[in-house]
Design an enzyme around this catalytic site. Structure first.
Site, PDB file in Angstrom:
ATOM      1  N   LYS A  53       0.535  -1.089  -0.029  1.00  0.00           N
ATOM      2  CA  LYS A  53       0.444   0.004  -0.035  1.00  0.00           C
ATOM      3  C   LYS A  53       0.508   1.258   0.258  1.00  0.00           C
ATOM      4  CE  LYS A  53      -3.254  -2.397   2.668  1.00  0.00           C
ATOM      5  NZ  LYS A  53      -4.238  -2.946   3.597  1.00  0.00           N
ATOM      6  N   GLN A  97      -4.336  -1.394  10.113  1.00  0.00           N
ATOM      7  CA  GLN A  97      -4.209  -2.958   9.559  1.00  0.00           C
ATOM      8  C   GLN A  97      -5.149  -4.478  10.210  1.00  0.00           C
ATOM      9  OE1 GLN A  97      -3.237  -3.617   6.010  1.00  0.00           O
ATOM     10  NE2 GLN A  97      -3.199  -5.619   6.393  1.00  0.00           N
ATOM     11  N   ASP A 120     -10.725   2.856   4.604  1.00  0.00           N
ATOM     12  CA  ASP A 120     -11.343   1.623   3.883  1.00  0.00           C
ATOM     13  C   ASP A 120     -13.205   1.190   3.903  1.00  0.00           C
ATOM     14  OD1 ASP A 120      -9.614  -0.460   4.084  1.00  0.00           O
ATOM     15  OD2 ASP A 120      -9.120  -0.605   6.380  1.00  0.00           O
TER      16      ASP A 120
END
Ligand code: NDP
Length: 283
Positions: A53, A97, A120
């Site tokens: 990412k 994460q 997200d």
């Protein structure tokens, strides 16, 4: 017939190039878009995802703010960190994460992320907005899957889409997005009685299961578009999807490979969400 292979690597590269133009404009106007990535503990797979990412961010002109915390971090400490990032004007998106260490409640932490920075798309408010047809920042794996279908010219409106999997991060939002684009949608799961009878009706089949090569050619309607979200390790240790790619590609009309399919597109959609969040704030 051999299916058109939807190349997620090439498409993600194209999407990232588009994002770079948006990011550069923001940097000229005010400041570059910024993504904070929070990694707790030393899970190897998570570290690999985070690095990919961050690399994509660099390519697209997005600044990253890296927060690495030890596995002993308490939930209260992590919530404090999220609060600080929520307040930081240089940070337009926050990624925590997963998985988090077992002593931390992931739901509590994810819900703490400010709606405007929820790149997200996992908070209940983001998911609720999607349900109501007014998406905030859409979950990246399903939105990447949708973009793969759209840019490949797969007809969606009026078609029967079958989604295998009902998780809140992939299956359910994918079904909502297909519904929003006027597909007729069926959601299947582990308690579906005759899965193959359902999948054989699918013009579009989204597989988000987590079972190596479970979806076989006899389960596919000829000419269908098959999106393989699964990321699994086969018995020989190789990365594979939920779909038996070699056999299914001979029957499907379109198919996404694993690796090189939905995975890179997911990363590209995270970046797109960061830039959208930044445009909203800066604009
Ligand atoms: P979950 O484990 O949360 O959900 C899996 C779903 O599959 C569940 O709804 C489950 O049903 C269903 N399922 C399991 N076994 C069967 C079966 N035999 N028949 C029918 N349905 C079944 O997984 P996620 O949604 O988080 O992820 C799914 C896959 O996608 C995983 O491989 C994951 O690694 C991958 N993934 C890939 C991403 C990417 O960027 N490419 C991003 C996110 C995930 P039930 O609800 O009844 O248990």
């Amino acid at each position: 017939m051999s299916a058109i292979i939807i190349d997620g690597v090439a498409m993600a590269k194209q999407v990232l190039a588009e994002q770079k133009a948006r990011a550069d404009k923001l940097a000229q106007q005010a400041r570059p878009p910024g993504l904070a990535v929070v990694l707790v503990g030393d899970d190897q797979a998570s570290a690999v995802y985070v690095r990919s990412k961050e690399r994509a961010c660099r390519d697209a002109g997005v600044r990253t703010f890296d927060t690495r915390l030890p596995a002993t971090t308490t939930e209260a400490e992590l919530l404090q960190k999220v609060d600080a990032l929520n307040r930081d004007p240089q940070v337009h998106g926050i990624l925590v994460q997963l998985p988090l260490p077992a002593h931390i409640n992931a739901v509590t932490v994810l819900q703490r992320i400010a709606l405007a920075k929820d790149v997200d798309g996992f908070t209940w408010r983001s998911l609720g907005a999607l349900l109501d047809g007014h998406p905030n920042l859409a979950p990246c794996t399903p939105s990447g899957s949708m973009l793969m279908l759209e840019r490949s010219g797969v007809p969606i409106a009026g078609r029967h889409a079958v989604v295998i999997g009902r998780s809140s991060i992939v299956g359910k939002p994918a079904a909502l997005m297909l519904l929003e684009r006027n597909a007729t949608v069926t959601i299947c799961h582990s308690r579906t009685t005759d899965l193959a009878a359902m999948t054989r009706q699918a013009d579009i089949l989204i597989c988000a299961i987590g079972r190596s090569r479970m979806v076989t050619a006899d389960m596919i309607k000829p000419g269908a578009a098959v999106v393989d979200v699964g990321i699994n390790r086969s018995a020989d240790g190789k990365l594979c999807g939920d779909v038996d790619f070699d056999a299914v590609r001979e029957r499907a009309g379109w198919i996404t490979p694993v690796p090189g399919g939905v995975g890179p597109m997911t990363v590209a959609m995270v970046i797109a969400n960061v830039i959208t969040a930044a445009e909203r704030t800066i604009g």
